[in-house]
Design an enzyme around this catalytic site. Structure first.
Site, PDB file in Angstrom:
ATOM      1  N   SER A 129      44.750  33.271  31.435  1.00 31.56           N
ATOM      2  CA  SER A 129      44.771  34.737  31.371  1.00 31.56           C
ATOM      3  C   SER A 129      46.189  35.261  31.163  1.00 31.56           C
ATOM      4  O   SER A 129      47.151  34.664  31.640  1.00 31.56           O
ATOM      5  CB  SER A 129      44.202  35.306  32.679  1.00 31.56           C
ATOM      6  OG  SER A 129      44.458  36.689  32.778  1.00 31.56           O
ATOM      7  N   TYR A 154      43.856  35.468  42.481  1.00 32.85           N
ATOM      8  CA  TYR A 154      43.144  35.151  41.224  1.00 32.85           C
ATOM      9  C   TYR A 154      44.162  34.760  40.154  1.00 32.85           C
ATOM     10  O   TYR A 154      44.055  33.688  39.551  1.00 32.85           O
ATOM     11  CB  TYR A 154      42.323  36.352  40.741  1.00 32.85           C
ATOM     12  CG  TYR A 154      42.001  36.262  39.267  1.00 32.85           C
ATOM     13  CD1 TYR A 154      42.742  36.979  38.322  1.00 32.85           C
ATOM     14  CD2 TYR A 154      40.996  35.421  38.807  1.00 32.85           C
ATOM     15  CE1 TYR A 154      42.476  36.849  36.963  1.00 32.85           C
ATOM     16  CE2 TYR A 154      40.724  35.302  37.459  1.00 32.85           C
ATOM     17  CZ  TYR A 154      41.480  36.025  36.540  1.00 32.85           C
ATOM     18  OH  TYR A 154      41.231  35.893  35.191  1.00 32.85           O
ATOM     19  N   LYS A 158      45.221  30.896  38.102  1.00 31.61           N
ATOM     20  CA  LYS A 158      45.404  30.609  36.663  1.00 31.61           C
ATOM     21  C   LYS A 158      46.747  29.920  36.454  1.00 31.61           C
ATOM     22  O   LYS A 158      46.881  28.975  35.682  1.00 31.61           O
ATOM     23  CB  LYS A 158      45.328  31.899  35.844  1.00 31.61           C
ATOM     24  CG  LYS A 158      43.955  32.559  35.847  1.00 31.61           C
ATOM     25  CD  LYS A 158      42.876  31.621  35.326  1.00 31.61           C
ATOM     26  CE  LYS A 158      41.508  32.252  35.355  1.00 31.61           C
ATOM     27  NZ  LYS A 158      40.442  31.295  34.971  1.00 31.61           N
TER      28      LYS A 158
HETATM   29  C1  WQD Z   1      42.081  47.768  32.456  1.00 23.93           C
HETATM   30  C2  WQD Z   1      42.780  49.116  32.580  1.00 23.93           C
HETATM   31  C3  WQD Z   1      43.133  49.820  34.838  1.00 23.93           C
HETATM   32  C4  WQD Z   1      38.930  50.319  35.888  1.00 23.93           C
HETATM   33  C5  WQD Z   1      41.939  42.139  34.772  1.00 23.93           C
HETATM   34  C6  WQD Z   1      42.519  40.778  35.073  1.00 23.93           C
HETATM   35  C7  WQD Z   1      42.459  39.921  33.822  1.00 23.93           C
HETATM   36  C8  WQD Z   1      41.026  39.824  33.418  1.00 23.93           C
HETATM   37  C9  WQD Z   1      40.531  41.220  33.043  1.00 23.93           C
HETATM   38  C10 WQD Z   1      39.249  38.572  34.397  1.00 23.93           C
HETATM   39  C11 WQD Z   1      43.840  49.147  33.681  1.00 23.93           C
HETATM   40  C12 WQD Z   1      42.188  50.763  34.119  1.00 23.93           C
HETATM   41  C13 WQD Z   1      40.102  50.029  35.202  1.00 23.93           C
HETATM   42  C14 WQD Z   1      38.637  51.659  36.266  1.00 23.93           C
HETATM   43  C15 WQD Z   1      40.688  52.368  35.245  1.00 23.93           C
HETATM   44  N1  WQD Z   1      40.316  39.254  34.489  1.00 23.93           N
HETATM   45  N2  WQD Z   1      40.948  51.050  34.888  1.00 23.93           N
HETATM   46  N3  WQD Z   1      39.531  52.640  35.920  1.00 23.93           N
HETATM   47  O1  WQD Z   1      43.242  44.830  35.276  1.00 23.93           O
HETATM   48  O2  WQD Z   1      43.902  44.735  32.797  1.00 23.93           O
HETATM   49  O3  WQD Z   1      42.759  42.773  33.826  1.00 23.93           O
HETATM   50  O4  WQD Z   1      40.638  42.042  34.238  1.00 23.93           O
HETATM   51  O5  WQD Z   1      38.665  38.184  33.433  1.00 23.93           O
HETATM   52  O6  WQD Z   1      42.935  38.625  34.128  1.00 23.93           O
HETATM   53  O7  WQD Z   1      43.874  40.915  35.422  1.00 23.93           O
HETATM   54  O8  WQD Z   1      41.481  44.859  33.449  1.00 23.93           O
HETATM   55  O9  WQD Z   1      39.504  46.275  33.021  1.00 23.93           O
HETATM   56  O10 WQD Z   1      40.358  46.039  35.415  1.00 23.93           O
HETATM   57  O11 WQD Z   1      41.659  47.394  33.777  1.00 23.93           O
HETATM   58  O12 WQD Z   1      41.477  53.284  34.949  1.00 23.93           O
HETATM   59  O13 WQD Z   1      37.590  51.980  36.902  1.00 23.93           O
HETATM   60  O14 WQD Z   1      41.806  50.098  32.932  1.00 23.93           O
HETATM   61  O15 WQD Z   1      44.026  50.544  35.671  1.00 23.93           O
HETATM   62  O16 WQD Z   1      44.898  49.965  33.235  1.00 23.93           O
HETATM   63  P1  WQD Z   1      42.950  44.381  33.895  1.00 23.93           P
HETATM   64  P2  WQD Z   1      40.670  46.139  33.969  1.00 23.93           P
END
Ligand code: WQD
Length: 340
Positions: A129, A154, A158
């Site tokens: 990741s 998590y 990785k």
């Molecule tokens: C994306 C953006 C949030 C939810 C993580 C892990 C990565 C992979 C994918 C597993 C961010 C914003 C999110 C919400 C929001 N993990 N957001 N409201 O955190 O980039 O990555 O998930 O497969 O390894 O680190 O992904 O989709 O959680 O967030 O504003 O309800 O959307 O702050 O900027 P992230 P995400």
């Protein structure tokens, strides 16, 4: 009749990225056997895969933490390669339950590698990741960007996973590729497989589609005070089908002995960053729905911006993402609408 190619083990093959990768492997003529413990997936996904590809993959249900069963599996199956997706992946949950994450994500990796070595299975592809980079100092992010201290157990699993692979590749007869995913989103165009978050979605896109479907009242946008053009955080959202195809390209590289060293890492993204507000606007455009959202405070541990430099994967894997953010959001929405 296409010659059936090698038999490949896909662990976590009933999960989101795993299921899409099984379909692409079958489309390429590979024979697939799936190990999945159904802890974060549903058996119906097997029918979804079969209905798309016309071939039912072999499926074995057991927990990879059971070392004896892992040993038995490798003794009873002649396979040419392993694509390892099976792992726990919820960032927030990992902070509350670190030992569950270290056991489930690390112990299982070690058991699989031990049995691969014993049974002379050489080719291994690891689901890594972009989280290993933390907030990179330079954008776009290349594979040489420094690995930063993990922000969650998590993310640490990785990093530790890659360290284990690097050390093992030095002394064992293994050919290993770690694919560092950016943000996987979307669903198969057939709407027969897609993302199935269990409980309240942690990730942005499933929360967006569930809000548009009326399952969630409103989306919380985590912060609009980031140093970005519109103040919301930027990510590299890659269509899960493009990501699945990157695994087939990586496997072909190993089966064709084209790898340059026996431990390689590749960033798998689109190379394009999109902010949360840009994603919301694109979703409203493709779905025709007005999304109900509000701006709230930042989420603990989130970084400002991440998007991939995809030069290495483009050149060495002969792979590049072809589908757009809109294609992925359209597929995610069509998949959501089909859920009862
Ligand atoms: C994306 C953006 C949030 C939810 C993580 C892990 C990565 C992979 C994918 C597993 C961010 C914003 C999110 C919400 C929001 N993990 N957001 N409201 O955190 O980039 O990555 O998930 O497969 O390894 O680190 O992904 O989709 O959680 O967030 O504003 O309800 O959307 O702050 O900027 P992230 P995400």
């Amino acid at each position: 009749m296409k010659k059936v190619k090698s038999k490949i083990l896909v662990t976590g093959g009933l999960g989101f990225i795993g299921s899409h990768t099984v379909v692409e492997l079958q489309n390429e003529g590979f024979e697939v056997v799936i190990i999945d413990d159904l802890s974060n997936s549903k058996i119906e996904v097997l029918d979804g895969i079969t209905s798309i590809s016309g071939k039912k993959p072999e499926f074995v249900q057991f927990d990879l933490k059971d070392k004896k069963l892992v040993k038995q599996f490798f003794e009873n199956h002649k396979i040419e390669g392993v694509i390892h997706f099976a792992a726990s992946k919820a960032v927030g949950e990992s902070v509350e339950k670190p030992l569950l994450y270290y056991e489930n994500n690390i112990a299982t990796l070690v058991f699989i590698l031990q049995e691969m070595v014993k049974n002379k299975v050489k080719n291994f592809i690891f689901s890594s990741s972009c989280t290993v980079y933390g907030q990179a100092d330079e954008l776009p992010i290349t594979e040489n960007a420094p690995i930063k201290p993990a922000e969650s157990p998590y993310g640490n699993t990785k990093q530790i996973g890659e360290e284990i692979l690097k050390d093992t590749a030095k002394v064992e007869d293994l050919n290993i590729i770690a694919l560092r995913y950016f943000n996987p989103i979307g669903a198969h165009k057939s709407t027969k497989i897609g993302e199935l978050p269990i409980g309240v979605p942690q990730n942005l896109i499933p929360f967006v589609t569930q809000t548009a479907a009326g399952i969630r009242k409103e989306l919380s946008v985590f912060g609009d005070d980031y140093p970005t053009p519109d103040g919301t955080a930027i990510r590299d959202y890659i269509h899960v089908v493009d990501l699945a195809k990157a695994h087939v390209s990586a496997l072909n590289r190993l089966l064709g002995n084209q790898n340059k060293t026996n431990f390689e890492t590749f960033n798998v993204g689109t190379g394009k960053g999109s902010s949360v507000l840009e994603v919301i606007n694109a979703f409203e455009k493709v779905s025709g729905k007005k999304l109900n959202y509000k701006i709230v405070g930042r989420r603990e541990g989130d970084i400002t911006s991440a998007y991939a430099d995809t030069t290495l994967a483009n050149r060495e894997l002969g792979w590049r993402s072809k589908l757009s953010l809109e294609d992925a959001l359209d597929a995610a929405w069509k998949w959501q609408v089909k859920q009862v």
